[in-house]
Each structure stands twice: as structure tokens, then as C-alpha cells.
Design an enzyme around this catalytic site. Sequence first.
Site, PDB file in Angstrom:
ATOM      1  N   LEU A  14     -14.650   4.577  -5.340  1.00  0.00           N
ATOM      2  CA  LEU A  14     -13.216   4.347  -5.146  1.00  0.00           C
ATOM      3  C   LEU A  14     -12.708   3.128  -5.905  1.00  0.00           C
ATOM      4  O   LEU A  14     -13.329   2.076  -5.896  1.00  0.00           O
ATOM      5  CB  LEU A  14     -12.965   4.111  -3.651  1.00  0.00           C
ATOM      6  CG  LEU A  14     -11.494   4.041  -3.275  1.00  0.00           C
ATOM      7  CD1 LEU A  14     -10.969   5.446  -3.065  1.00  0.00           C
ATOM      8  CD2 LEU A  14     -11.300   3.230  -2.016  1.00  0.00           C
ATOM      9  N   ARG A  24      -3.233  10.341   5.933  1.00  0.00           N
ATOM     10  CA  ARG A  24      -3.353   8.953   6.402  1.00  0.00           C
ATOM     11  C   ARG A  24      -2.757   7.998   5.383  1.00  0.00           C
ATOM     12  O   ARG A  24      -2.988   8.141   4.181  1.00  0.00           O
ATOM     13  CB  ARG A  24      -4.830   8.599   6.607  1.00  0.00           C
ATOM     14  CG  ARG A  24      -5.059   7.128   6.868  1.00  0.00           C
ATOM     15  CD  ARG A  24      -6.505   6.815   7.160  1.00  0.00           C
ATOM     16  NE  ARG A  24      -7.370   6.897   6.004  1.00  0.00           N
ATOM     17  CZ  ARG A  24      -7.677   5.881   5.205  1.00  0.00           C
ATOM     18  NH1 ARG A  24      -7.149   4.683   5.409  1.00  0.00           N
ATOM     19  NH2 ARG A  24      -8.510   6.050   4.194  1.00  0.00           N
ATOM     20  N   ARG A  67      -0.713   9.303  -0.411  1.00  0.00           N
ATOM     21  CA  ARG A  67      -1.884   9.752  -1.175  1.00  0.00           C
ATOM     22  C   ARG A  67      -1.864  11.243  -1.484  1.00  0.00           C
ATOM     23  O   ARG A  67      -2.281  11.665  -2.562  1.00  0.00           O
ATOM     24  CB  ARG A  67      -3.156   9.422  -0.402  1.00  0.00           C
ATOM     25  CG  ARG A  67      -3.419   7.955  -0.402  1.00  0.00           C
ATOM     26  CD  ARG A  67      -4.665   7.600   0.357  1.00  0.00           C
ATOM     27  NE  ARG A  67      -4.883   6.171   0.223  1.00  0.00           N
ATOM     28  CZ  ARG A  67      -5.806   5.493   0.877  1.00  0.00           C
ATOM     29  NH1 ARG A  67      -6.605   6.107   1.732  1.00  0.00           N
ATOM     30  NH2 ARG A  67      -5.940   4.199   0.690  1.00  0.00           N
ATOM     31  N   GLN A  82      -8.429  14.181   3.244  1.00  0.00           N
ATOM     32  CA  GLN A  82      -7.706  13.364   2.259  1.00  0.00           C
ATOM     33  C   GLN A  82      -8.455  13.248   0.938  1.00  0.00           C
ATOM     34  O   GLN A  82      -9.618  12.862   0.912  1.00  0.00           O
ATOM     35  CB  GLN A  82      -7.480  11.961   2.823  1.00  0.00           C
ATOM     36  CG  GLN A  82      -6.722  11.048   1.870  1.00  0.00           C
ATOM     37  CD  GLN A  82      -6.127   9.855   2.588  1.00  0.00           C
ATOM     38  OE1 GLN A  82      -6.847   8.898   2.885  1.00  0.00           O
ATOM     39  NE2 GLN A  82      -4.848   9.906   2.891  1.00  0.00           N
ATOM     40  N   HIS A 135     -12.071  11.759   0.253  1.00  0.00           N
ATOM     41  CA  HIS A 135     -12.146  10.371   0.699  1.00  0.00           C
ATOM     42  C   HIS A 135     -12.212  10.203   2.211  1.00  0.00           C
ATOM     43  O   HIS A 135     -12.947   9.359   2.720  1.00  0.00           O
ATOM     44  CB  HIS A 135     -10.916   9.650   0.158  1.00  0.00           C
ATOM     45  CG  HIS A 135     -10.829   8.211   0.526  1.00  0.00           C
ATOM     46  ND1 HIS A 135     -11.803   7.296   0.186  1.00  0.00           N
ATOM     47  CD2 HIS A 135      -9.865   7.510   1.190  1.00  0.00           C
ATOM     48  CE1 HIS A 135     -11.453   6.095   0.633  1.00  0.00           C
ATOM     49  NE2 HIS A 135     -10.294   6.195   1.257  1.00  0.00           N
ATOM     50  N   PHE A 186       0.859  -1.181   0.000  1.00  0.00           N
ATOM     51  CA  PHE A 186       0.000   0.000   0.000  1.00  0.00           C
ATOM     52  C   PHE A 186       0.897   1.234   0.000  1.00  0.00           C
ATOM     53  O   PHE A 186       2.093   1.151   0.300  1.00  0.00           O
ATOM     54  CB  PHE A 186      -0.925  -0.016   1.230  1.00  0.00           C
ATOM     55  CG  PHE A 186      -2.372  -0.245   0.874  1.00  0.00           C
ATOM     56  CD1 PHE A 186      -2.773  -1.424   0.279  1.00  0.00           C
ATOM     57  CD2 PHE A 186      -3.333   0.728   1.141  1.00  0.00           C
ATOM     58  CE1 PHE A 186      -4.107  -1.642  -0.058  1.00  0.00           C
ATOM     59  CE2 PHE A 186      -4.669   0.521   0.814  1.00  0.00           C
ATOM     60  CZ  PHE A 186      -5.062  -0.662   0.211  1.00  0.00           C
ATOM     61  N   HIS A 196      -8.334  10.986  -2.307  1.00  0.00           N
ATOM     62  CA  HIS A 196      -7.772   9.709  -2.762  1.00  0.00           C
ATOM     63  C   HIS A 196      -7.456   9.831  -4.247  1.00  0.00           C
ATOM     64  O   HIS A 196      -8.271  10.363  -5.015  1.00  0.00           O
ATOM     65  CB  HIS A 196      -8.798   8.597  -2.514  1.00  0.00           C
ATOM     66  CG  HIS A 196      -8.253   7.218  -2.670  1.00  0.00           C
ATOM     67  ND1 HIS A 196      -7.898   6.699  -3.897  1.00  0.00           N
ATOM     68  CD2 HIS A 196      -7.992   6.254  -1.758  1.00  0.00           C
ATOM     69  CE1 HIS A 196      -7.438   5.468  -3.717  1.00  0.00           C
ATOM     70  NE2 HIS A 196      -7.488   5.178  -2.430  1.00  0.00           N
TER      71      HIS A 196
HETATM   72  C1  LIG Z   1     -14.615   3.425  -0.399  1.00  0.00           C
HETATM   73  C2  LIG Z   1     -13.732   3.373   0.808  1.00  0.00           C
HETATM   74  C3  LIG Z   1     -12.746   2.411   0.912  1.00  0.00           C
HETATM   75  C4  LIG Z   1     -11.917   2.365   2.043  1.00  0.00           C
HETATM   76  N1  LIG Z   1     -10.969   1.388   2.119  1.00  0.00           N
HETATM   77  C5  LIG Z   1     -10.196   1.314   3.239  1.00  0.00           C
HETATM   78  C6  LIG Z   1      -9.223   0.273   3.386  1.00  0.00           C
HETATM   79  O1  LIG Z   1      -9.068  -0.584   2.524  1.00  0.00           O
HETATM   80  N2  LIG Z   1      -8.487   0.266   4.522  1.00  0.00           N
HETATM   81  C7  LIG Z   1      -8.623   1.194   5.518  1.00  0.00           C
HETATM   82  O2  LIG Z   1      -7.907   1.120   6.512  1.00  0.00           O
HETATM   83  N3  LIG Z   1      -9.550   2.174   5.402  1.00  0.00           N
HETATM   84  C8  LIG Z   1     -10.338   2.253   4.306  1.00  0.00           C
HETATM   85  N4  LIG Z   1     -11.288   3.247   4.207  1.00  0.00           N
HETATM   86  C9  LIG Z   1     -11.554   4.096   5.365  1.00  0.00           C
HETATM   87  C10 LIG Z   1     -12.340   3.306   6.414  1.00  0.00           C
HETATM   88  O3  LIG Z   1     -13.227   2.419   5.773  1.00  0.00           O
HETATM   89  C11 LIG Z   1     -13.151   4.196   7.338  1.00  0.00           C
HETATM   90  O4  LIG Z   1     -12.385   5.261   7.796  1.00  0.00           O
HETATM   91  C12 LIG Z   1     -13.634   3.388   8.551  1.00  0.00           C
HETATM   92  O5  LIG Z   1     -14.261   2.200   8.134  1.00  0.00           O
HETATM   93  C13 LIG Z   1     -14.576   4.221   9.387  1.00  0.00           C
HETATM   94  O6  LIG Z   1     -15.120   3.383  10.372  1.00  0.00           O
HETATM   95  P1  LIG Z   1     -15.952   4.008  11.571  1.00  0.00           P
HETATM   96  O7  LIG Z   1     -16.349   2.879  12.438  1.00  0.00           O
HETATM   97  O8  LIG Z   1     -15.220   5.127  12.158  1.00  0.00           O
HETATM   98  O9  LIG Z   1     -17.255   4.631  10.859  1.00  0.00           O
HETATM   99  P2  LIG Z   1     -18.371   3.992   9.912  1.00  0.00           P
HETATM  100  O10 LIG Z   1     -18.074   2.613   9.502  1.00  0.00           O
HETATM  101  O11 LIG Z   1     -18.615   5.005   8.850  1.00  0.00           O
HETATM  102  O12 LIG Z   1     -19.629   3.921  10.853  1.00  0.00           O
HETATM  103  C14 LIG Z   1     -20.318   5.066  11.298  1.00  0.00           C
HETATM  104  C15 LIG Z   1     -21.501   4.624  12.108  1.00  0.00           C
HETATM  105  O13 LIG Z   1     -22.096   5.755  12.732  1.00  0.00           O
HETATM  106  C16 LIG Z   1     -23.503   5.695  12.600  1.00  0.00           C
HETATM  107  N5  LIG Z   1     -24.013   7.075  12.716  1.00  0.00           N
HETATM  108  C17 LIG Z   1     -23.502   8.200  12.167  1.00  0.00           C
HETATM  109  N6  LIG Z   1     -24.227   9.272  12.555  1.00  0.00           N
HETATM  110  C18 LIG Z   1     -25.203   8.808  13.364  1.00  0.00           C
HETATM  111  C19 LIG Z   1     -26.288   9.419  14.077  1.00  0.00           C
HETATM  112  N7  LIG Z   1     -26.510  10.749  14.042  1.00  0.00           N
HETATM  113  N8  LIG Z   1     -27.118   8.630  14.798  1.00  0.00           N
HETATM  114  C20 LIG Z   1     -26.935   7.282  14.845  1.00  0.00           C
HETATM  115  N9  LIG Z   1     -25.924   6.646  14.184  1.00  0.00           N
HETATM  116  C21 LIG Z   1     -25.077   7.405  13.470  1.00  0.00           C
HETATM  117  C22 LIG Z   1     -23.714   5.033  11.256  1.00  0.00           C
HETATM  118  O14 LIG Z   1     -24.996   4.479  11.166  1.00  0.00           O
HETATM  119  C23 LIG Z   1     -22.615   3.957  11.295  1.00  0.00           C
HETATM  120  O15 LIG Z   1     -23.084   2.841  11.998  1.00  0.00           O
HETATM  121  C24 LIG Z   1     -12.093   3.309   3.068  1.00  0.00           C
HETATM  122  C25 LIG Z   1     -13.077   4.287   2.960  1.00  0.00           C
HETATM  123  C26 LIG Z   1     -13.884   4.335   1.841  1.00  0.00           C
HETATM  124  C27 LIG Z   1     -14.901   5.424   1.729  1.00  0.00           C
END
Ligand SMILES: Cc1cc2nc3c(=O)[nH]c(=O)nc-3n(C[C@H](O)[C@H](O)[C@H](O)COP(=O)(O)OP(=O)(O)OC[C@H]3O[C@@H](n4cnc5c(N)ncnc54)[C@H](O)[C@@H]3O)c2cc1C
Length: 558
Positions: free
Chosen positions: A238, A371, A272, A226, A336, A113, A228
Amino acid sequence: MLEHDVVVVGAGLAGMQAALHAARQGVSVAILTKVHPVRSHSNAAQGGINAAMEEDDPWEDHAYDTVKGSDYLGDQDAIEVLCSEAPETIIELEHMGVIFNRGSRGQIDLRAFGGQARKRTCYVSDITGQVLLHVIYEQLMKAGTTVYEEWFVTSLVRQNDAVCGVIAMDLCTGELQLIKAKAVILCTGGSGRVYEPSSNALICTGDGYAQAYRVGAPLMDMEMVQYHPTTLPGNGALMTEGARGEGAYLINADGERFMKRYAPNMMELASRDVVSRAEQTEINEGRDINGCVLLDVRHLDRNTILQKLSQIRELGLEYEGVDIIEEPCPVRPGMHYMMGGIKTDIEGATFVKGLYAAGESACVSVHGGNRLGANSLLDTLVFGKRAGTSAVLYADSIDSPDIPDSRLQEDQEHINGILAQDRDSGERAAALRLTMGETMHRHVGVFRTHNGLVEAQAIVANLKERFRNVRVDDRGKIFNTDLLFALEVGLMLDVAEAIVAGALFRTESRGAHYRTDYPERNDDDWLKHTLVFHGDSGPRLETLPVTITQWQPARRTY
Ligand SMILES: Cc1cc2nc3c(=O)[nH]c(=O)nc-3n(C[C@H](O)[C@H](O)[C@H](O)COP(=O)(O)OP(=O)(O)OC[C@H]3O[C@@H](n4cnc5c(N)ncnc54)[C@H](O)[C@@H]3O)c2cc1C
């Protein structure tokens, strides 16, 4: 009134991990999510999760790559935690049932990566996030945690100096509820939809940033957004960095692998921010193809594409009509990820008692100015676990809070006001969001200037004013997504305000924040974090020192 010891908002990887580790300590834990847990945006993560798994790869090397990738803005104590706890996190995932891809010796296979000196990314094909999310969800079910599924948190309850609950709407009935908690952990993910376009799903509206900001928790390094390098021009979807990890090229309109002019050692696998700036420069200087450069995997083995990059092949076919096995695919830099977020310490605690945060909504800060790909999934799990554990310790030390029912009325009145807004003269939330998103992309994107940022600031302020008259067409109670979207836009405008404030404040270029009027990194004045506090007359800015442990700032080349 509902009541739990610990309430986790968000059921992505960070939220589920926090809830799981809190529940294992025997307290009453609830998790709230506005979508079904496995539809959280962690599901979209394609490429993988970093860890120094090989014997000849000490975790300190992973930490050094992360520090360098962050453009020396990451806090090194937090980065040491992230990288030293990474291998055990992977093993724990494996024991839970994650079926990582295997190498020829049966070991967990690793892919390359960006911004890393060697292969260090564990993966499950190009659906890593989806697999992790489903496996952790099974564990959450096993732990018997209460899940308020399709509940939307409208605000945090702060009494005196501590957060002691949330107000949330059950989307199925439209009813508001006050949920009391000794500790609240925000794991609400990123805020991609503040920009247009973005690689993020429609649910990534940064609710937690705005809600923490409104109760006095500062947001840190919000200017670090960021872009991407490989998103599709049509819809911002993506194309994983895993493609370049497997050997994909980036070429311009002349067929040149242009990265040799920007990052001769790492080429397409530079960090990135560096690759996105290079692409945008090619595009701005006319060596583009309809505003894009090309991602080329034609030289890769067909089976590698089918086995390891099948999802992005589908994305190319579906959205661009391009079969990446046969032709290169147009891509461009797209919004991103948020490196900035709710400021926490390494135990997930914010500046406000009772309030914790983890995952993309938090800024601990392990990503600093940029990142590294595949460090975010790791961040969600390492710091989700710590936040869950420390929130329980805090909850155990205090009595159950007392909250008057009148607190719920404030949110009800705000919602009633939106529902009562005149349909003919009111503002449409979708129009406000589109203007905000396009403004942020134009002025707070890959390249920024003082004048552009001032213009963005004025536009966001005007949108906030117009939001006072936001209207909805649906006045029903059951799954009123029209109302939900309006509430999200109100929160997103606060996030936009904080991003622009940070970007105007930081008069240097570092990581993803590139000011054409201040093109150099300036360690003398800016080796520090920006903090944005909510104020009645607008954002208030402060700074915090960066924690340096082992790696002194140095010139960053790839
Ligand atoms: C297309 C894509 C590919 C990626 N690929 C990678 C990768 O390969 N490797 C890597 O390390 N990172 C990757 N990332 C980044 C990574 O996926 C995210 O940063 C990470 O998964 C975020 O996880 P999280 O638990 O913080 O939030 P999320 O998984 O976004 O979860 C947020 C949660 O909050 C809840 N929520 C939000 N607001 C409210 C509210 N007001 N009331 C109730 N619930 C709420 C939502 O329902 C959800 O359950 C990628 C990102 C994208 C967009």
C-alpha cells in the site's frame, strides 16, 4: 484444560483494546494470537486515525461524511457512537503515550483523507498503526493479562446455544488445548489473502469470520470488499492515502489528472470506491501504463515527503525502483479491507450468546458499502473497548461452562487426517489458495457481473471439494507452518464462499459492490444488509434493515 472468564482471539488493536478494558474490570482475561502481538496487522496502518478534534468541527460532520462514504449502508446509530467517541479515544491514546504529529500551535496535527469535507486525520508520520500497537501493548503488559502468543485457534466451542471456549494449538509444541471461557471475543482481523494480490499480510486469512460462521453467527455485507486506489503492482503493498492527503496527484498515460472527470470537487480525495473505479476505467479503456496509473508527488516539498511520507518513499524504492521525489510511481486498485464481517450490535455482541467480535473481523456496521480511510483504526478502538466491557458483563452473569474433553478430539482428528494425507495424490494448499485468490480478484473485484460471480461460486465450491484431500509435506509438531497454512486455507474457502454469496444476492451497485449488470443503487429494494448463514448445503441468505437516524439517503457525488 485451561480456563478464563474472557478469552480474546487476536492481539491487533481491537483485541488488545478489548482485553485491556475487560482486564480493568478485574476478571480473568486471556488473549490468544497466532503471531507476536506487535506483529499483528494493525502494525501496517500508515495514514492515521480520524476524529473531529477542532472546535469548529462537530462530530456530526464526521458522522455525515462516514454515512455518505458508506453509500448509506452504514448503521447510523453505530456511526454516531464511532464519531462521538472519537475525540476522547484520541486523548486517551495520547495519555497512554502516543506521540501524534503536532501542528504549528502545538495542537495534534490533522491531515486530509478521502471522502471527508475537511482535515480530520490524526497521525504519527506514516507509521500510525505501529505506534498505536506498541503503546497499547505496553498497557496490556501493565494490566498483567495472560497472553498466549503464537497460539492458533482452530475452532470455537459451542454448547447448546452459547459459545463457551476455543480449541487452540500452541504452535511451539503442536499440542491442542481446550480453553474454557464464559465469553469469547473474536478480533481476528481481515481476510485479504482470500484475494490475490492484496495489501494485507500473509496472516490476514479471515479465520474468525469462518469460525463464527461455522458456529451459527451470520456474516453481514460480505460482498463489500474495499479495493484501495494506490497499491503497488508488484506485490500489492500500500501507498498510503495520506500521500493524496498531502496533495499527491493521480495521472493517466496522457499525463491527465483524470479524477476531474469522475469527482470534480474532491478529485483524488473522493472516497476509495469512486477513485478505484475511476482508475480501473482508465486502465480498461487503455489510458494506463502497464496496467497502472501514476501516483505523482513530485510537486510536493521534499521535506514533506521525507518527514511525512518516508515509509512509502522506501516502498517505492524497494519494490518499484522508483524514488517518488524524482518520478511518479505506478499504482493500481488492490484488495485492501473487508467492510463486511461478523454481525454485531454496538456492544460487540453477535447473534450467538457468549460470542463477541470487534475490529475488522466484525461488522457493526460503521463502514457500510465503503470505509473512509482512517476510520478503521478508530473502529478497532471504540468497539474493541465496548466489546471488552460488555463481554465481562455477560461473563459475570453466568456460571462456568462444562465442556467434555471429547470436543478437542474433533479438531485433533481433522488435523490427523491432514497429516496422514498421501503426499503424492493430495492437494497442495498453496495451489488451492492461489486459484481462489486469482478467481476472487478476477470476478469479485472492482467490477462484477452475474456470470463472473456464478463462475467464481463454482470454482470456490470445487476448491472446497479438493480441500478434503489437502496434504502437507511437514509432519512435525514444532512450528509446523505447513499445517497452519493448510488450516488457514480451509477457513479462507468459507470466507470466499460467503463473499461470493453476498455479491450474487445483492442485485444493485452500492459502495464497493459494483455490478455492471445492475449499475444503479436501488434504495427501494436494497437499502438493507445482507446476512449469510452457514448451512449444511451451502450459504443461506437473509436481509436486515439499515438503521437510519439523522441522514436520509441521498445521491452521492464528490
Ligand atoms: C497496509 C494497510 C494500511 C492501513 N492503514 C490504515 C490507516 O492508516 N488507518 C486506518 O484506520 N486503517 C488502516 N488500515 C486498516 C487497519 O489497519 C485494519 O483494519 C486494522 O488494523 C485491523 O485491526 P484488527 O485489530 O481488527 O486486526 P489485526 O490487527 O489484523 O489483528 C488480528 C489479530 O488476530 C490474530 N489471529 C487471527 N486469526 C487467528 C487465529 N486463528 N488464532 C489466533 N490468533 C489469530 C492475529 O494474530 C492478530 O493478532 C490499513 C490496512 C492495511 C492493510
